[in-house]
Design an enzyme around this catalytic site. Sequence first.
Site, PDB file in Angstrom:
ATOM      1  N   ALA A  73       0.899  -1.092   0.039  1.00 55.70           N
ATOM      2  CA  ALA A  73      -0.024   0.076  -0.140  1.00 55.70           C
ATOM      3  C   ALA A  73       0.936   1.143   0.085  1.00 55.70           C
ATOM      4  O   ALA A  73       2.249   1.060   0.414  1.00 55.70           O
ATOM      5  CB  ALA A  73      -1.017   0.003   1.175  1.00 55.70           C
ATOM      6  N   GLU A 126       4.064  -5.582   6.944  1.00 56.23           N
ATOM      7  CA  GLU A 126       3.523  -4.509   7.503  1.00 56.23           C
ATOM      8  C   GLU A 126       3.709  -4.500   9.224  1.00 56.23           C
ATOM      9  O   GLU A 126       3.868  -3.144   9.486  1.00 56.23           O
ATOM     10  CB  GLU A 126       1.977  -4.935   7.483  1.00 56.23           C
ATOM     11  N   GLU A 170      -0.776  -9.493  -1.010  1.00 54.35           N
ATOM     12  CA  GLU A 170      -2.135  -9.712  -0.717  1.00 54.35           C
ATOM     13  C   GLU A 170      -2.831  -9.619  -2.134  1.00 54.35           C
ATOM     14  O   GLU A 170      -3.698 -10.352  -2.409  1.00 54.35           O
ATOM     15  CB  GLU A 170      -2.857  -8.400   0.244  1.00 54.35           C
ATOM     16  N   GLY A 209       0.371  -5.145   0.750  1.00 52.61           N
ATOM     17  CA  GLY A 209      -0.561  -5.144  -0.248  1.00 52.61           C
ATOM     18  C   GLY A 209      -0.475  -5.726  -1.477  1.00 52.61           C
ATOM     19  O   GLY A 209      -1.280  -6.326  -2.008  1.00 52.61           O
TER      20      GLY A 209
HETATM   21  N1  T1G Z   1       4.668   3.457  -0.137  1.00 57.69           N
HETATM   22  C1  T1G Z   1       5.211   4.620  -0.420  1.00 57.69           C
HETATM   23  N2  T1G Z   1       6.482   4.725  -1.098  1.00 57.69           N
HETATM   24  C2  T1G Z   1       7.215   3.618  -1.045  1.00 57.69           C
HETATM   25  C3  T1G Z   1       6.799   2.303  -0.487  1.00 57.69           C
HETATM   26  C4  T1G Z   1       5.539   2.212  -0.161  1.00 57.69           C
HETATM   27  N3  T1G Z   1       4.925   1.114   0.314  1.00 57.69           N
HETATM   28  N4  T1G Z   1       7.800   1.730  -0.851  1.00 57.69           N
HETATM   29  C5  T1G Z   1       8.932   2.427  -0.917  1.00 57.69           C
HETATM   30  N5  T1G Z   1       8.799   3.650  -1.242  1.00 57.69           N
HETATM   31  C6  T1G Z   1       9.572   4.738  -1.643  1.00 57.69           C
HETATM   32  C7  T1G Z   1      10.405   4.975  -0.928  1.00 57.69           C
HETATM   33  O1  T1G Z   1      10.187   6.110   0.316  1.00 57.69           O
HETATM   34  C8  T1G Z   1      11.454   5.708  -1.868  1.00 57.69           C
HETATM   35  O2  T1G Z   1      10.930   7.140  -1.851  1.00 57.69           O
HETATM   36  C9  T1G Z   1      11.365   4.856  -3.079  1.00 57.69           C
HETATM   37  O3  T1G Z   1      10.024   4.287  -2.882  1.00 57.69           O
HETATM   38  C10 T1G Z   1      12.457   3.863  -3.345  1.00 57.69           C
HETATM   39  O4  T1G Z   1      12.398   3.239  -2.185  1.00 57.69           O
HETATM   40  C11 T1G Z   1      -2.581  -2.857   2.765  1.00 57.69           C
HETATM   41  C12 T1G Z   1      -1.212  -1.955   4.876  1.00 57.69           C
HETATM   42  C13 T1G Z   1      10.262  -1.888  -2.030  1.00 57.69           C
HETATM   43  C14 T1G Z   1      12.150  -3.265  -0.824  1.00 57.69           C
HETATM   44  O5  T1G Z   1       6.469  -2.019   3.943  1.00 57.69           O
HETATM   45  O6  T1G Z   1      10.735  -2.164   1.725  1.00 57.69           O
HETATM   46  O7  T1G Z   1       0.916  -2.729   2.243  1.00 57.69           O
HETATM   47  O8  T1G Z   1      12.800   8.317  -1.094  1.00 57.69           O
HETATM   48  O9  T1G Z   1      14.738   3.644  -1.473  1.00 57.69           O
HETATM   49  O10 T1G Z   1      15.939   0.189  -1.481  1.00 57.69           O
HETATM   50  O11 T1G Z   1      -1.911  -4.815   4.158  1.00 57.69           O
HETATM   51  O12 T1G Z   1      11.187   0.468  -0.639  1.00 57.69           O
HETATM   52  O13 T1G Z   1      12.913   7.902  -3.476  1.00 57.69           O
HETATM   53  O14 T1G Z   1      11.054   9.387  -2.518  1.00 57.69           O
HETATM   54  O15 T1G Z   1      13.255   1.596   0.032  1.00 57.69           O
HETATM   55  O16 T1G Z   1      15.107  -0.389  -3.708  1.00 57.69           O
HETATM   56  C15 T1G Z   1       4.004  -2.639   3.149  1.00 57.69           C
HETATM   57  C16 T1G Z   1       8.311  -1.012   2.016  1.00 57.69           C
HETATM   58  C17 T1G Z   1       3.116  -1.427   3.032  1.00 57.69           C
HETATM   59  C18 T1G Z   1       7.564  -1.993   1.622  1.00 57.69           C
HETATM   60  C19 T1G Z   1      12.679  -1.316  -2.307  1.00 57.69           C
HETATM   61  N6  T1G Z   1       5.253  -2.635   2.063  1.00 57.69           N
HETATM   62  N7  T1G Z   1       9.258  -0.442   0.838  1.00 57.69           N
HETATM   63  O17 T1G Z   1      13.708  -0.718  -1.578  1.00 57.69           O
HETATM   64  O18 T1G Z   1      14.161   1.531  -2.499  1.00 57.69           O
HETATM   65  S1  T1G Z   1       2.036  -1.464   4.165  1.00 57.69           S
HETATM   66  C20 T1G Z   1       6.395  -2.093   2.458  1.00 57.69           C
HETATM   67  C21 T1G Z   1      10.377  -1.474   0.998  1.00 57.69           C
HETATM   68  C22 T1G Z   1       0.855  -2.678   3.412  1.00 57.69           C
HETATM   69  C23 T1G Z   1      -1.467  -3.871   3.410  1.00 57.69           C
HETATM   70  C24 T1G Z   1      -0.245  -2.974   4.054  1.00 57.69           C
HETATM   71  C25 T1G Z   1      11.515  -0.987  -0.192  1.00 57.69           C
HETATM   72  C26 T1G Z   1      11.557  -1.909  -1.256  1.00 57.69           C
HETATM   73  P1  T1G Z   1      11.909   8.365  -2.410  1.00 57.69           P
HETATM   74  P2  T1G Z   1      13.582   2.480  -1.244  1.00 57.69           P
HETATM   75  P3  T1G Z   1      14.729   0.110  -2.474  1.00 57.69           P
END
Ligand code: T1G
Length: 692
Positions: A62, A124, A104, A101
């Site tokens: 998400a 999450e 999911e 998400g």
């Molecule tokens: N939402 C918004 N921005 C995100 C994002 C996300 N989920 N993930 C990464 N970014 C942005 C990050 O801030 C950066 O932005 C750019 O993307 C590159 O990220 C409904 C509620 C995927 C392994 O926890 O683990 O889903 O600083 O530098 O090293 O049940 O990003 O460049 O402007 O980290 O290649 C669950 C979080 C959400 C994954 C890539 N998902 N992201 O790593 O790049 S909750 C996560 C990561 C959810 C559902 C629930 C990593 C990555 P900027 P980066 P990277």
Amino acid sequence: MPVVTSSLSGAVRTVLIDNPPVNATSVDVRRGLCAAFEEAAADPRTRAVVLACAGATFVAGADIREFGKPPQDPHLSEVIALVEACGKPVVAAIQGTALGGGLELALGCHYRVAGEGARMGLPESTLGVVPGAGGIPRLARLVGVPKALELATSGKPVTACAAREMGLVDAVTTDDPRAAAQRYAEDLLQRGAGPRRTRDLPLAPPPAGYFDDIRARLAVSHRGQEAPLVCVDIAEQSLLRDFDGSVAYGRERFRERVASPQAAALRHAFFAERAATRPAGLPEPDAPVRRAGVVGGGTMGTGIAMCFLNAGIPVTLVEQNEQALAACLRNIGKTYESDVAKGRLDDAARQRRLDGLRGTMAFEDLRDCDLVIEAVFEDMAVKRQVFASIEAHARPDAIIASNTSYLNLDALAEGMLHPENVVGMHFFSPAHIMKLLENVRGARSSPQALARIQALGKRLGKVAVMVGVSEGFVGNRMLSRRARECYFLLEEGALPEQVDRVLHDFGFPMGQFQLNDLAGLDVAWRARQGRLDRLSERERACGILDELVARRKRLGQKSGAGFYRYDAQRKRTVDPEVSALIEQDALRRGFLRRTIGDEEILERCLYVMINEGARILEEGVATRPEEIDAIWMNGYGFPRYRGGPMYYADRIGLPRILARIHAYAEQVGAQYWTPAPLLAELARKGAGFYSS
Ligand code: T1G
């Protein structure tokens, strides 16, 4: 550009998400998916669907940036329900990471094809929330409750192959996942296979007693964290409710979690680490580090060498004699053998890493290194001599780095032919495990040298934070203030086990004195000896370390006794001999010991650090509070669910912290408790470090 498009190839419609940088399911993506799947269901030419993503990764979750804001329909769980209800088979094509998400959404598809390098998980809980779109009820139906909760509570992704083994994906491909998914969909049509809805699978209960057992384990492994325990609730409730009821329950618990202080702190941690590792004003690095040199094969040098080898960077390691060199190479070999034995590494990877390691006693062998780092004895004269030897034999454009913890980098660079190539790279022991790397900009370090070590830090998988020259840089400088207060507290009436309990209960993995015992009291004693001239009279007179180290040879865990006693399994017990020593030392120096409350201990430990952090910002040693928070969460165990010292300070409120600093100035002495002007100014304005 629309973030969701679809196109027909034969009888297979591909629905493509294109929402850089990670295809997060923003509200536009969710709305686009609904439209695309309504179109696919209605189109008679469409007999199967592939759900794919443009770019390097499948949906990474998400959109975290939407959290904490009013939710916008449709909710992701409704989108996934629409995908799953599709009357035509839907195949997910997964590359990169399918996380949160994203996983999911893939679980709502009827089949899943993953590229061999893909990873998938439910991270999450690392953000203080829980899968809110049916992830646990669906995953548990596919892989069983225990494996589903392992993913949800650890937050760690699994590889495509592991996912296939557990039944999470149907096929792993070395080809382009979208092409492979197209072929998979065509094959389904040929076989007359229709939708296979995860929701229709039975949910097998886990072994008896499983939920009590995992809750007990999480209470230790994820101490203080709320979200992992809520994941367990969702799994348990999924056995008591029908599928839709389970999804609704998970969605409700998500809404509760996303509004929690822990979720706000963990979101802050996520974005702070990204901000902290991208210092402003640096150019793009002009060349990668293709070969690294490490001088010094002790504990730190060995760990640093493995950091490079683990990232696929060949290493030339210099030691001063055959025996020391052999010992270092042996230790690296043993570490990798142990990793293979524990299943962390396969034998081919172990061999590749060892093939990249060259040991030598000749500085001449550094001539083809792009960067050379010294990790020799923490002594200015020794390091300056090593720096001179490196510069005499390495290429004139090679970066020369010091791993020093305390010494002044600019003093080290004096007299060098190319001070513009001199930087600091402060690794934390064990260097190949700890995430934090303090990259130090010297007064004359070139922007290119700094840009290259920042890029190198990311390549090593570190949280690399750029800091300025200062005694102890950022982390150790703040730690030394906390240590001072802890020793003062012993003089005034506390005992090590009380101070350590307070810090442990706050969320640190261990307290100050346990930490000293772990690192070695001789290390603390030597650092103190090196700073005696800069200590106050009261600090100099504090004889606890001298007594323990110099007179009683109690060096900490490694000698079986330090502040605590340790058995063969390094289990610690309080030692009355140390309590007596502390009381006698205080008596001898005229302290009237008193009972000290836990709150005072916590305030004096944390507020003295926060005050020093404000000074560090004033001096520009750190340029933004995110850097300090990232350093303390990744190098010193500051609990992530509290966001780091500067974020935590804003939650307490700077006016309250300022008032307590004034109180401690009265009680302990103004020379130790003078408010940093920045903190006083922000407090006066009713502002914070993040809301000035
Ligand atoms: N939402 C918004 N921005 C995100 C994002 C996300 N989920 N993930 C990464 N970014 C942005 C990050 O801030 C950066 O932005 C750019 O993307 C590159 O990220 C409904 C509620 C995927 C392994 O926890 O683990 O889903 O600083 O530098 O090293 O049940 O990003 O460049 O402007 O980290 O290649 C669950 C979080 C959400 C994954 C890539 N998902 N992201 O790593 O790049 S909750 C996560 C990561 C959810 C559902 C629930 C990593 C990555 P900027 P980066 P990277």
